[in-house]
Design a protein around this motif. Structure first.
Motif, PDB file in Angstrom:
ATOM      1  N   UNK A 159       0.931  -1.192   0.023  1.00 27.09           N
ATOM      2  CA  UNK A 159      -0.189   0.103   0.173  1.00 27.09           C
ATOM      3  C   UNK A 159       0.807   1.373  -0.035  1.00 27.09           C
ATOM      4  N   UNK A 160       1.979   1.101   0.669  1.00 23.88           N
ATOM      5  CA  UNK A 160       2.956   2.450   0.599  1.00 23.88           C
ATOM      6  C   UNK A 160       3.533   2.874  -0.644  1.00 23.88           C
ATOM      7  N   UNK A 161       3.324   2.026  -1.635  1.00 21.44           N
ATOM      8  CA  UNK A 161       3.850   2.173  -2.846  1.00 21.44           C
ATOM      9  C   UNK A 161       2.608   2.568  -4.026  1.00 21.44           C
ATOM     10  N   UNK A 162       1.407   2.880  -3.517  1.00 19.75           N
ATOM     11  CA  UNK A 162       0.326   3.176  -4.351  1.00 19.75           C
ATOM     12  C   UNK A 162       0.419   4.529  -4.684  1.00 19.75           C
ATOM     13  N   UNK A 163       0.921   4.992  -5.895  1.00 17.00           N
ATOM     14  CA  UNK A 163       1.099   6.451  -5.954  1.00 17.00           C
ATOM     15  C   UNK A 163      -0.251   7.160  -6.374  1.00 17.00           C
ATOM     16  N   UNK A 164      -0.343   8.300  -5.903  1.00 12.96           N
ATOM     17  CA  UNK A 164      -1.364   9.241  -6.243  1.00 12.96           C
ATOM     18  C   UNK A 164      -2.804   8.692  -5.633  1.00 12.96           C
ATOM     19  N   UNK A 171     -11.231  11.800  -6.835  1.00 14.51           N
ATOM     20  CA  UNK A 171     -11.346  12.290  -8.197  1.00 14.51           C
ATOM     21  C   UNK A 171     -12.521  11.923  -8.507  1.00 14.51           C
ATOM     22  N   UNK A 172     -12.763  12.411  -9.977  1.00 13.65           N
ATOM     23  CA  UNK A 172     -14.178  12.212 -10.515  1.00 13.65           C
ATOM     24  C   UNK A 172     -14.372  10.711 -11.232  1.00 13.65           C
ATOM     25  N   UNK A 173     -13.319   9.839 -11.097  1.00 14.46           N
ATOM     26  CA  UNK A 173     -13.555   8.558 -11.311  1.00 14.46           C
ATOM     27  C   UNK A 173     -13.392   7.655 -10.224  1.00 14.46           C
TER      28      UNK A 173
END
Ligand code: FES
Length: 335
Positions: A159-164, A171-173
């Motif tokens: 999980x610590x590597x999940x960028x953004x 966000x919208x999606x």
């Protein structure tokens, strides 16, 4: 752009002909080992537009340019956003990127696309592995804006590597995004066979991430009967191979001069030419960006890149000098 002094007269035009000087206006940690960078024009003017799946080349020093996928909404004109995983054992590009300071001015190419959405498709499945999320994020923005039917799957080992993740979930999606974390009870397994269980001629699949991940998706899709034309991918590096042809030397002949250059077992065509004082423009050195395209007059290349299409390879008039080799015999190239 600072390249070595003598350049080969490459027969194909520079595919990144225009460079612009941009400012690094923001830099923030996007996940462990991953930094997001925002670039804007020096005077605040709108940037040249980009499309979903586009990438830019950033000059990071002599003989060092690197391609990075844009991950922000293509509707934005005030910034280009990329995210870069630092790879200390890589070829230096990510380390150089992470060393940039906010406010730095860098030469950046116009956006270019090797990984486009199929606009006529009725449904889109976006499959991201690790840092491969970046081009798929710009695709998700574009599809969301056009109210297209799509789902984005994004998987990481940790999980610590999940960028953004913050931007995705806010966000919208967000409702069209499924996050997967290996062995984490709060996230469903990234079950590619289940996701691709039923081929549909109206659906297109886009995949980006580490090579084993892309290969796994391709294998599953094929086994489940998906048409290869419905599967689209973008690799970051050229495929690894154990083929013995990788380890043998071969000759190239320069046309029209007739000079013969031997390519050693451990060097590339580009490196062999450089040894002889002929410098070919390169960027990724991984067979993925298209910069080192060489014109082939005669001979059979052993294509080892991820840039040329099957149709390009079948035509037999070009190959990528940074990774491809001879399948047998001499390659005659026009330089
Ligand atoms: S330098 Fe990028 S494909 Fe050869």
């Amino acid at each position: 752009m600072a390249y070595a002094t003598t350049l080969a007269a490459q027969p194909f035009p520079d595919i990144y002909p225009a460079k612009q000087t941009l400012r690094l206006t923001a830099k923030r940690t996007a996940a462990e080992g991953i930094v997001a960078f925002e670039f804007s024009s020096l005077d605040g003017a709108p940037l040249p537009p980009f499309g979903a799946g586009d990438h830019i080349m950033i000059d990071l020093g002599p003989q060092m340019s690197r391609a990075y996928s844009l991950c922000n909404d293509p509707a934005e004109t005030h910034r280009y956003v990329i995210a870069v995983l630092k790879e200390p054992d890589g070829k230096g590009g990510s380390v150089a990127m992470h060393a940039l300071d906010e406010g730095a001015e860098v030469a950046v190419s116009l956006p270019r696309n090797n990984f486009a959405l199929v606009l006529g498709a009725k449904r889109h499945i976006l499959l991201a592995g690790g840092i491969g999320i970046t081009p798929l994020l710009s695709m998700a923005h574009a599809l969301s804006r056009h109210k297209a039917d799509f789902v984005l799957h994004y998987g990481v080992r940790d999980l610590s590597r999940m960028a953004l993740r913050d931007l995705i979930q806010a966000g919208p999606f967000a409702d069209q995004c499924m996050l997967h974390v290996d062995g984490h009870a709060d996230y469903p397994a990234y079950d590619i066979p289940q996701i691709l269980a039923e081929p549909n001629p109206d659906t297109h699949v886009y995949v980006c991430g580490p090579t084993p991940f892309i290969d796994h998706v391709a294998t599953v899709a094929k086994a489940n009967g998906w048409d290869p034309d419905q599967i689209h991918w973008e690799y970051f590096v050229a495929p690894e191979t154990d083929d013995p042809a990788e380890k043998v030397s071969f000759e190239i002949e320069l046309v029209p001069g007739g000079e013969i250059v031997t390519v050693g077992p451990e060097e590339s065509v580009v490196e062999a030419l450089e040894r002889e004082g002929i410098f070919v423009l390169t960027s990724c050195a991984e067979g993925v960006c298209g910069t080192c395209l060489l014109e082939l007059v005669e001979g059979e290349p052993d294509h080892r890149d991820h840039y040329l299409s099957d149709a390009d390879k079948a035509r037999g008039d070009c190959f990528m000098g940074c990774v491809s080799r001879a399948a047998g015999g001499r390659l005659r190239i026009k330089l």
